[in-house]
Scaffold this motif. Sequence first.
Motif, short mmCIF file in Angstrom:
data_model
loop_
_atom_site.label_atom_id
_atom_site.label_comp_id
_atom_site.label_asym_id
_atom_site.label_seq_id
_atom_site.Cartn_x
_atom_site.Cartn_y
_atom_site.Cartn_z
N LYS A 1 0.80 -1.21 0.00
CA LYS A 1 0.00 0.00 0.00
C LYS A 1 0.84 1.26 0.00
O LYS A 1 0.53 2.24 -0.67
N SER A 2 1.96 1.21 0.72
CA SER A 2 2.75 2.44 0.86
C SER A 2 3.48 2.80 -0.43
O SER A 2 4.02 3.89 -0.55
N MET A 3 3.50 1.88 -1.42
CA MET A 3 4.21 2.17 -2.65
C MET A 3 3.27 2.49 -3.81
O MET A 3 3.71 2.82 -4.90
N GLN A 4 1.96 2.36 -3.57
CA GLN A 4 1.01 2.58 -4.66
C GLN A 4 1.02 4.02 -5.15
O GLN A 4 1.19 4.94 -4.37
N THR A 5 0.78 4.16 -6.45
CA THR A 5 0.57 5.51 -6.97
C THR A 5 -0.90 5.88 -6.80
O THR A 5 -1.74 5.02 -6.51
N ALA A 6 -1.21 7.16 -7.01
CA ALA A 6 -2.56 7.64 -6.69
C ALA A 6 -3.63 6.93 -7.50
O ALA A 6 -4.66 6.52 -6.94
N THR A 7 -3.41 6.75 -8.82
CA THR A 7 -4.46 6.13 -9.63
C THR A 7 -4.78 4.73 -9.13
O THR A 7 -5.95 4.34 -9.07
N VAL A 8 -3.74 3.97 -8.78
CA VAL A 8 -3.96 2.61 -8.29
C VAL A 8 -4.63 2.64 -6.93
O VAL A 8 -5.58 1.89 -6.67
N ALA A 9 -4.16 3.54 -6.06
CA ALA A 9 -4.71 3.62 -4.71
C ALA A 9 -6.22 3.89 -4.76
O ALA A 9 -7.00 3.26 -4.06
N ILE A 10 -6.63 4.83 -5.62
CA ILE A 10 -8.05 5.18 -5.70
C ILE A 10 -8.87 4.00 -6.19
O ILE A 10 -9.93 3.70 -5.65
N ALA A 11 -8.36 3.33 -7.22
CA ALA A 11 -9.10 2.18 -7.75
C ALA A 11 -9.24 1.09 -6.70
O ALA A 11 -10.18 0.29 -6.74
N LYS A 12 -8.34 1.08 -5.73
CA LYS A 12 -8.37 0.02 -4.71
C LYS A 12 -9.04 0.45 -3.40
O LYS A 12 -9.10 -0.36 -2.47
#
Lengths: 329, 271
Positions: free
Chosen positions: B214-225
């Motif tokens: 989780k701490s390495m995700q970029t914003a687009t991926v984080a939002i989708a998740k």
Amino acid sequence: MATPTTTETATAVPGPGAKARGQGARSSRRFALLLLSPTFLVLALIVGYPVLAGIRQSLYNKDEVLVDGFVTEGERFVGLDNYTALFRGERGDAFWNAFFNTSFFTATAVVLETVIGVCLALIMHQALRGRGLVRASVLVPWAVPTAMSGLLWRWIFQPDGVANTLLHQEILWTADGWQSKVAVIIAEVWKTSPFIGLLALAGLQMIPQDVYEAARVDGASAWQQFRRITLPLIKPALAVAVLFRLLDTLRMFDLPFVLIGANKESVETLSMLAWSEAGNLRYGVATAYATLLFVYIALIAYAFIKLAGADVIGEARVRKTTGKKGAKA
Amino acid sequence: MKRVLNYAGLAFVAVFCLAPFYWMVVSAFRRPQDQFDSSPWPAPWSTENLRAVFDPDNMFGRALANSLLVAGVTTALTLLVAVFTAYTLARLDFRFKNAVLGVIVATSMFPGISQVVPLLKLFIDIDWINTYQAMIVPSLGFALPLAVWNLTVFFRQLPFELEQAAMTDGCTRGEAFRKIIIPLAAPGVFTTAILVFFMAWNEFIIAFSMVNEKSMQTATVAIAKFTGMRGFDQPFGTQMAAAVVVTVPLVIVVLVFQRRIVVGLTAGGVK
């Protein structure tokens, strides 16, 4: 940058003898090679290596092998088995479904994008005031990240979302089924027809106005002017735009993935299929899908360039002759 | 009459492009309990969703920083490499020049997935999963053809004479490049930088595949998740608010640099 010194000036200012010129050309070539190498290194690593490794991988399969009486996981050369297996049985159904979806999305979305894009361009071209504002608003869909626009449309297409409210319908857009295909196409067309519109507008602005005046004098109707003048003249610009859209839609991944979800039959594209196989650690199968997709894209691109005569690097060719003159002058 | 039609056309274009985006903004500012309202205006306005986005559980600030880092470094590296290549292709004369440009442009044709799967395997082997370089290096490969092509077009438009004059006056090619070409090409480089940054910021499939922490995700991926309170609920309000946070800066950049971006996008296509 400091390495080429004296010989470099020799190319720019032609030396007195042919010998000096030959030397200059050779060192210039070396210089060019030096400057090009970083790009080729990166592309070889990030594009060349994966493609070749992928093709190799697609000929192997993961297997349990018996080594010294212990079962270990190993990779076994299986030749074209991964490929032939793609077309058979349950996996064959998945493949043909994804193949159909990919082709269907590409065909419908690109046709719609082109038609709507040209309409947008014609409207923007007519505008006298507020053009800058409209041009800026046209860039908004392009600026929204694809994954975000997937979410946005998922939200719009919720069962009690705004799409159904406006339509007075209760369609389960994101459930799976034909509606999901429609939803993906709408989202895709929204995101990318402005892009085609911009390129077509740039093409429109290069057409001299007197061509239209002459046509009007000859009594050509608006439709005739559009078909006989506008369309042929913006064709080169449009062809490049459509080619890029074709390549891009054929590898579509994030939009259906976020909008509808993984493993949904109605929207699964070849990219998504390859991705989910890789997620299940079946790399051989996954890369076989990816390789097939790559071949398919190359075929379509080739056919399109042949048919539409899209001149992607045409400018380079024209420039070459004038560039040479410039360098020798 | 024609005037009216014109304005109607323009209004149509604006609505077509902006309506969905408007819906995203409006949804972001509704109260969570009004989420399924379909009134065209949030009543009352609320920043509750926005605050939920920055809830420490979502680690969204971190995701934004990751996106900024990945896209920023990708842009810088891409430009560094592409400027030299584009200069060579536009200014130096050698055989196979068009073939070289053709090959570079053609690499943008490869489907991302045919790179992702082998790279994923490679990155697992060399222990690059959940690292920044696993996102930056592939993005570099994706962005490079675009940047090289764009910059080549820009470099070609610069007058040859200035550079030659400088060299006649005793500058080396390197000096002429640094003192004459780079300042002249700065607008083109800047435009390309915007386009590459957008591309890298919007990247999804690589960041999604190469990173699972989780701490390495970029914003687009984080939002989708993002996950909701309850299992199957998609927290649309929060997601829309987060999407607004990610998208609005881009939209502002688009509004400010509209002319440059159009030039960049159409540079290769129309000539």
